[in-house]
Design a protein around this motif. Sequence first.
Motif, PDB file in Angstrom:
ATOM      1  N   GLY A 195       0.786  -1.224   0.000  1.00 56.74           N
ATOM      2  CA  GLY A 195       0.000   0.000   0.000  1.00 56.74           C
ATOM      3  C   GLY A 195       0.820   1.276   0.000  1.00 56.74           C
ATOM      4  N   ALA A 196       2.129   1.172  -0.203  1.00 58.83           N
ATOM      5  CA  ALA A 196       3.004   2.343  -0.129  1.00 58.83           C
ATOM      6  C   ALA A 196       2.938   3.160  -1.409  1.00 58.83           C
ATOM      7  CB  ALA A 196       4.446   1.905   0.124  1.00 58.83           C
ATOM      8  N   ASN A 197       3.140   4.466  -1.280  1.00 60.57           N
ATOM      9  CA  ASN A 197       3.263   5.330  -2.446  1.00 60.57           C
ATOM     10  C   ASN A 197       4.526   4.967  -3.221  1.00 60.57           C
ATOM     11  OD1 ASN A 197       0.946   6.855  -1.838  1.00 60.57           O
ATOM     12  ND2 ASN A 197       2.113   8.177  -0.464  1.00 60.57           N
ATOM     13  N   ALA A 198       4.544   5.311  -4.503  1.00 68.07           N
ATOM     14  CA  ALA A 198       5.655   4.928  -5.373  1.00 68.07           C
ATOM     15  C   ALA A 198       6.995   5.462  -4.864  1.00 68.07           C
ATOM     16  CB  ALA A 198       5.401   5.412  -6.795  1.00 68.07           C
ATOM     17  N   HIS A 199       6.994   6.671  -4.280  1.00 72.41           N
ATOM     18  CA  HIS A 199       8.268   7.254  -3.852  1.00 72.41           C
ATOM     19  C   HIS A 199       8.832   6.582  -2.604  1.00 72.41           C
ATOM     20  CE1 HIS A 199       6.431   9.471  -0.497  1.00 72.41           C
ATOM     21  NE2 HIS A 199       5.460   9.820  -1.317  1.00 72.41           N
ATOM     22  N   ILE A 200       8.057   5.722  -1.967  1.00 70.81           N
ATOM     23  CA  ILE A 200       8.543   4.979  -0.797  1.00 70.81           C
ATOM     24  C   ILE A 200       9.405   3.793  -1.216  1.00 70.81           C
ATOM     25  CG2 ILE A 200       7.830   3.613   1.203  1.00 70.81           C
ATOM     26  CD1 ILE A 200       7.277   6.575   1.499  1.00 70.81           C
ATOM     27  N   ILE A 201       9.141   3.255  -2.396  1.00 73.18           N
ATOM     28  CA  ILE A 201       9.793   2.019  -2.837  1.00 73.18           C
ATOM     29  C   ILE A 201      11.143   2.335  -3.477  1.00 73.18           C
ATOM     30  CG2 ILE A 201       9.543  -0.004  -4.308  1.00 73.18           C
ATOM     31  CD1 ILE A 201       6.500   0.457  -4.176  1.00 73.18           C
ATOM     32  N   PRO A 202      12.250   1.808  -2.942  1.00 72.09           N
ATOM     33  CA  PRO A 202      13.580   2.135  -3.474  1.00 72.09           C
ATOM     34  C   PRO A 202      13.826   1.503  -4.833  1.00 72.09           C
ATOM     35  CG  PRO A 202      13.758   0.448  -1.788  1.00 72.09           C
ATOM     36  CD  PRO A 202      12.330   0.898  -1.790  1.00 72.09           C
ATOM     37  N   ARG A 203      14.658   2.159  -5.605  1.00 72.98           N
ATOM     38  CA  ARG A 203      15.087   1.646  -6.906  1.00 72.98           C
ATOM     39  C   ARG A 203      16.500   2.143  -7.169  1.00 72.98           C
ATOM     40  NH1 ARG A 203      10.389   5.052  -6.259  1.00 72.98           N
ATOM     41  NH2 ARG A 203      10.431   6.785  -7.725  1.00 72.98           N
ATOM     42  N   PRO A 204      17.226   1.501  -8.060  1.00 68.14           N
ATOM     43  CA  PRO A 204      18.627   1.881  -8.278  1.00 68.14           C
ATOM     44  C   PRO A 204      18.811   3.213  -8.996  1.00 68.14           C
ATOM     45  CG  PRO A 204      17.992   0.089  -9.734  1.00 68.14           C
ATOM     46  CD  PRO A 204      16.872   0.258  -8.764  1.00 68.14           C
ATOM     47  N   GLY A 205      17.803   3.632  -9.778  1.00 66.21           N
ATOM     48  CA  GLY A 205      17.954   4.832 -10.601  1.00 66.21           C
ATOM     49  C   GLY A 205      18.324   4.437 -12.019  1.00 66.21           C
ATOM     50  N   LYS A 206      17.865   5.229 -12.983  1.00 67.58           N
ATOM     51  CA  LYS A 206      18.089   4.888 -14.385  1.00 67.58           C
ATOM     52  C   LYS A 206      18.953   5.883 -15.146  1.00 67.58           C
ATOM     53  CE  LYS A 206      13.764   2.292 -14.978  1.00 67.58           C
ATOM     54  NZ  LYS A 206      12.510   2.188 -15.771  1.00 67.58           N
TER      55      LYS A 206
END
Length: 233
Positions: A195-206
């Motif tokens: 249920g988290a907002n997209a900005h909560i979920i970490p990603r490596p960056g593109k």
Amino acid sequence: MCARVVYILWEVVEECVQKFGKDASGPQHDYMALIDIDEFFVIQNQYNFTDIRDVLNKYLVPYGGSLTVNWMLVGTSNHTIYAPIPLLKRFQYRDPEPDMVVKSIVKSADYKSSKNPHAVSFNNEKSVARTTKYPGCIQNGDDKGGVDPDLPSGVLLLYHYRYLSEKEYTERRCRRGNLGKKWCTKDGKKVTYKGANAHIIPRPGKVFDNRPWRLLMLAVPKYRMYEHEVDFG
């Protein structure tokens, strides 16, 4: 009876604006950026603007109120643990597009209180939140004021290093989770994203973007000592 939810951060911001922006005994700064220590302004149009004051003179000073700036989320760069290297050097991959979430730069004299960590309310009816979409543009968003779906990005963005490495992010989120937020598993070892907002979920960056690091070295030359350091985290 309904209790008012009070966040320490809001009270700190209100005290800061009063002490350093309004009080006669203080420095009385005309404008204050209400941002965190992991957020950095990066000018996107360096041909027309040499520093943040140029931006304010065009988009905030003539109007008062506040200027909202969208986040640009910087990823983990696939790092898993901490390394003793400046974070602007460690993390140089970001999202392709800005995030809807904003932070505010406010005219101290117009500030009344904080709506939330991202937006403010004003002490007069004439003041509103504006953006860098064009001079005088009023922010588009909801009543809370914490987002701008127009994503103005041609002038100024706020680079947000919220994730850091995998281990650092887990420790930060779980520390908050221990305060009652549903951000962490009960054992405190894993972040939950249900249920988290997209900005909560970490990603490596593109997108590779080392402009913040280059600007820091230019402004504070001693950081050049880290230029050839390698982060093996």
